[in-house]
Design an enzyme around this catalytic site. Structure first.
Site, PDB file in Angstrom:
ATOM      1  N   HIS A 155       0.812  -1.229   0.000  1.00 33.24           N
ATOM      2  CA  HIS A 155       0.000   0.000   0.000  1.00 33.24           C
ATOM      3  C   HIS A 155       0.842   1.275   0.000  1.00 33.24           C
ATOM      4  O   HIS A 155       0.312   2.360  -0.190  1.00 33.24           O
ATOM      5  CB  HIS A 155      -0.968  -0.021   1.199  1.00 33.24           C
ATOM      6  CG  HIS A 155      -2.037  -1.059   1.025  1.00 33.24           C
ATOM      7  ND1 HIS A 155      -3.263  -0.778   0.490  1.00 33.24           N
ATOM      8  CD2 HIS A 155      -2.031  -2.392   1.241  1.00 33.24           C
ATOM      9  CE1 HIS A 155      -3.985  -1.891   0.408  1.00 33.24           C
ATOM     10  NE2 HIS A 155      -3.255  -2.883   0.859  1.00 33.24           N
ATOM     11  N   ASP A 364       3.151   9.369  -0.799  1.00 38.23           N
ATOM     12  CA  ASP A 364       1.974   8.608  -0.382  1.00 38.23           C
ATOM     13  C   ASP A 364       1.729   7.525  -1.410  1.00 38.23           C
ATOM     14  O   ASP A 364       1.772   7.799  -2.616  1.00 38.23           O
ATOM     15  CB  ASP A 364       0.756   9.549  -0.339  1.00 38.23           C
ATOM     16  CG  ASP A 364      -0.218   9.192   0.771  1.00 38.23           C
ATOM     17  OD1 ASP A 364      -0.232   8.027   1.187  1.00 38.23           O
ATOM     18  OD2 ASP A 364      -0.959  10.101   1.212  1.00 38.23           O
TER      19      ASP A 364
HETATM   20  P1  ADQ Z   1      -3.270   5.787   4.799  1.00 34.91           P
HETATM   21  O1  ADQ Z   1      -1.893   6.327   4.982  1.00 34.91           O
HETATM   22  O2  ADQ Z   1      -4.029   5.556   6.027  1.00 34.91           O
HETATM   23  O3  ADQ Z   1      -3.259   4.444   3.940  1.00 34.91           O
HETATM   24  P2  ADQ Z   1      -5.260   7.253   3.003  1.00 34.91           P
HETATM   25  O4  ADQ Z   1      -5.337   6.506   1.738  1.00 34.91           O
HETATM   26  O5  ADQ Z   1      -5.224   8.735   2.767  1.00 34.91           O
HETATM   27  O6  ADQ Z   1      -3.981   6.914   3.843  1.00 34.91           O
HETATM   28  O7  ADQ Z   1      -6.499   7.045   3.978  1.00 34.91           O
HETATM   29  C1  ADQ Z   1      -7.138   5.853   4.179  1.00 34.91           C
HETATM   30  C2  ADQ Z   1      -8.557   6.082   4.745  1.00 34.91           C
HETATM   31  O8  ADQ Z   1      -8.558   6.648   6.049  1.00 34.91           O
HETATM   32  C3  ADQ Z   1      -9.424   7.001   3.881  1.00 34.91           C
HETATM   33  O9  ADQ Z   1     -10.617   6.324   3.631  1.00 34.91           O
HETATM   34  C4  ADQ Z   1      -9.673   8.230   4.738  1.00 34.91           C
HETATM   35  O10 ADQ Z   1     -10.975   8.788   4.582  1.00 34.91           O
HETATM   36  C5  ADQ Z   1      -9.518   7.710   6.140  1.00 34.91           C
HETATM   37  N1  ADQ Z   1      -8.996   8.776   6.993  1.00 34.91           N
HETATM   38  C6  ADQ Z   1      -7.830   9.413   6.843  1.00 34.91           C
HETATM   39  N2  ADQ Z   1      -7.692  10.375   7.785  1.00 34.91           N
HETATM   40  C7  ADQ Z   1      -8.817  10.343   8.514  1.00 34.91           C
HETATM   41  C8  ADQ Z   1      -9.289  11.114   9.611  1.00 34.91           C
HETATM   42  N3  ADQ Z   1      -8.553  12.106  10.099  1.00 34.91           N
HETATM   43  N4  ADQ Z   1     -10.514  10.802  10.134  1.00 34.91           N
HETATM   44  C9  ADQ Z   1     -11.231   9.812   9.606  1.00 34.91           C
HETATM   45  N5  ADQ Z   1     -10.849   9.065   8.566  1.00 34.91           N
HETATM   46  C10 ADQ Z   1      -9.657   9.324   8.018  1.00 34.91           C
HETATM   47  C11 ADQ Z   1      -2.299   3.641   3.219  1.00 34.91           C
HETATM   48  C12 ADQ Z   1      -1.335   4.383   2.296  1.00 34.91           C
HETATM   49  C13 ADQ Z   1      -2.109   5.228   1.281  1.00 34.91           C
HETATM   50  C14 ADQ Z   1      -3.070   4.332   0.505  1.00 34.91           C
HETATM   51  C15 ADQ Z   1      -3.915   3.485   1.452  1.00 34.91           C
HETATM   52  C16 ADQ Z   1      -4.715   2.445   0.694  1.00 34.91           C
HETATM   53  O11 ADQ Z   1      -0.449   5.209   3.067  1.00 34.91           O
HETATM   54  O12 ADQ Z   1      -1.211   5.852   0.386  1.00 34.91           O
HETATM   55  O13 ADQ Z   1      -3.930   5.133  -0.278  1.00 34.91           O
HETATM   56  O14 ADQ Z   1      -3.094   2.775   2.382  1.00 34.91           O
HETATM   57  O15 ADQ Z   1      -3.890   1.685  -0.130  1.00 34.91           O
END
Ligand code: ADQ
Length: 469
Positions: A155, A364
């Site tokens: 990821h 990211d």
């Molecule tokens: P994350 O680093 O967690 O994931 P991201 O893809 O932006 O990053 O977010 C994942 C989920 O968490 C989204 O559905 C988002 O809405 C939710 N989320 C984020 N911040 C939040 C908050 N403050 N409150 C509530 N919900 C929140 C990792 C990788 C990413 C990749 C994903 C999936 O780092 O690059 O996109 O996995 O592969």
């Protein structure tokens, strides 16, 4: 039909789903048919962890989890996965902390996971493993004689050889990864970096389709960008727009004041410091926006056991205080900063209210917030997405305002352009973004990965290779 077995470090147990319920569970919901099994860590730490998993069922899906000891948690999860691999994979060598005892803990937990899963496996199960916590997991299963098809999806980004060389034991880890049959990345760039590492560190060259043979086993390396369930997210945003929280948010923005929104885990990869400095630069350079824009940042706390995350939180507290102290008026606060998680449906409504979606990570893997922001917009009056060129999402979402997040002036200028942008251009850009978000959905992500894994011909693991591993 083969049964799907999903393996991830943390299993989102149905009994524990909180406001952040989502992430992987949402992405995989299409693939997780009744009868599937999800295996991993329970999230609990105990004195005497057992390798016999606890199981629970929900909607026909079995969840099997094991606990970790305090030592496992520290070495495997906190120190090696999040203190060494995470910074490395996000190009932050200065934050990489390697200790051999953490690496040993990481390998030991991967072996323990394999021992716990093996008795639950059936011969034709398809096993789909997720993320950097589990690089050596397939190798550990192979050593126990498991010859099922095993796929792995990363990821995060992957780094080119010059960076990977900085990690002690990188070659060993890379070799271990080659025990997977199918390896998936979000973008072509990450796949290319991985294949270059395989050539550079292991001396193995892939063909043009990303296939190579390592120790007699073919490995298929694919590009498979993750997505969201765009229809349901859009419907959720429309519904939430009528709800109480979103109404209160709208009412807090008097007489045409615009909202900019950022939503992230509180992580140094997300570029929050630069984002806030970019916003301050906007208010400094373009004073016409003062009082006319409010920035809402939702930054849910994460990994607070690591010093780098504690330091980041303190730094952000300071910067937020500094910006608000510098620019606030008695009836206007420029930056609203929350470190609590917000329910997904409420978030969807917030995105819909926001004129600017600001997604500026320094690195990211994909960034699903960018896709969620697009899905949540009102087609009649869509907002503008500002997106870092170093998010995997930038590969697909080129119609956003693309910025270099290291350049705070560029962030400020993009915010200025977004706030000034007329309806026609906003709609044109949004339609192009919408097409992409509705094309590479969560369902497509699952179908593509599983079709590659199904196509793969299961390889017997020859006995002599057991010895080599
Ligand atoms: P994350 O680093 O967690 O994931 P991201 O893809 O932006 O990053 O977010 C994942 C989920 O968490 C989204 O559905 C988002 O809405 C939710 N989320 C984020 N911040 C939040 C908050 N403050 N409150 C509530 N919900 C929140 C990792 C990788 C990413 C990749 C994903 C999936 O780092 O690059 O996109 O996995 O592969």
């Amino acid at each position: 039909m083969s049964r799907l077995v999903v393996v991830s470090n943390r299993v989102p147990l149905p009994s524990e789903r909180g406001p952040r319920a989502g992430g992987l569970a949402v992405a995989l919901s299409d693939a997780l048919q009744p009868g599937s099994l999800w295996f991993g860590w329970s999230g609990r730490r105990t004195g005497t962890p057992s390798t016999t998993p606890h199981t629970q069922q929900a909607e026909g899906i079995a969840y099997a989890t094991i606990d970790l000891s305090e030592h496992d948690y520290r070495t495997f999860y906190v120190n090696f996965a999040n203190g060494a691999l995470w910074p490395l994979l996000h190009f932050r060598l200065g934050l990489l902390n390697y200790r051999s005892e953490d690496y040993e803990g990481y390998r030991a937990v991967n072996r323990r996971f394999a021992q716990a899963l093996k008795p639950l496996l059936r011969p034709d199960d398809l096993i789909w493993v997720h993320d950097y916590h589990l690089f050596p997991f397939a190798e550990a299963l192979r050593l126990l004689g498991v010859s099922n098809r095993i796929g792995f999806f990363l990821h995060t980004p992957f780094v080119p050889p010059a960076l990977l060389h900085a990690l002690p034991r990188a070659e060993e880890l890379l070799r271990a990864m080659c025990a997977y049959d199918v390896i998936g990345f979000h973008t072509r760039t990450y796949r290319q970096a991985f294949l270059e590492c395989v050539t550079d560190l292991l001396g193995v060259r892939a063909d043009n389709d990303g296939r190579f043979v390592h120790r007699g086993r073919p490995v298929n390396v694919i590009v498979d960008p993750i997505g969201i369930d765009a229809d349901s997210f859009a419907a959720g945003a429309t519904d939430a727009a009528q709800g109480m929280e979103v109404r209160l948010l709208r009412e807090s923005l008097p007489s045409g004041r615009s909202l900019a929104i950022g939503v992230d885990r509180l992580d140094y990869s997300k570029g929050l410091v630069n984002r806030f400095e970019g916003y301050a630069r906007l208010l400094g350079k373009h004073s016409e926006h003062r009082r006319q824009v409010s920035f809402l940042q939702v930054a849910v706390r994460s990994r607070e056991d690591l010093g780098d995350y504690q330091r980041l939180r303190r730094e952000l507290d300071r910067i937020v205080g500094d910006i608000n102290g510098r620019f606030s008026e008695f009836d206007w606060v420029p930056l609203r900063y929350m470190t609590r998680a917000v329910r997904r449906t409420t978030l969807a409504g917030f995105y819909r209210v926001a004129r600017l979606g600001v997604v500026t990570p320094l690195r990211d893997g994909m960034n699903l917030v960018a896709k969620e922001y697009v899905a949540a917009q009102d087609p009649a009056d869509p907002g503008v997405l500002i997106l870092s060129r170093f998010a995997g999402a930038a590969d697909e979402l080129g119609a956003a305002l693309i910025v270099n997040p290291f350049d705070v002036d560029e962030i400020a200028d993009a915010m200025h352009a977004g706030l000034a942008m007329g309806l026609a251009e906003r709609q044109e850009r949004w339609r192009a973004l919408r097409e992409q978000v509705w094309y590479s959905t969560a369902a497509r992500y699952c179908q593509l990965f599983l079709s590659h894994l199904e196509e793969y011909e299961a390889q017997p693991t020859p006995r002599r290779l057991h010895a080599a591993w």
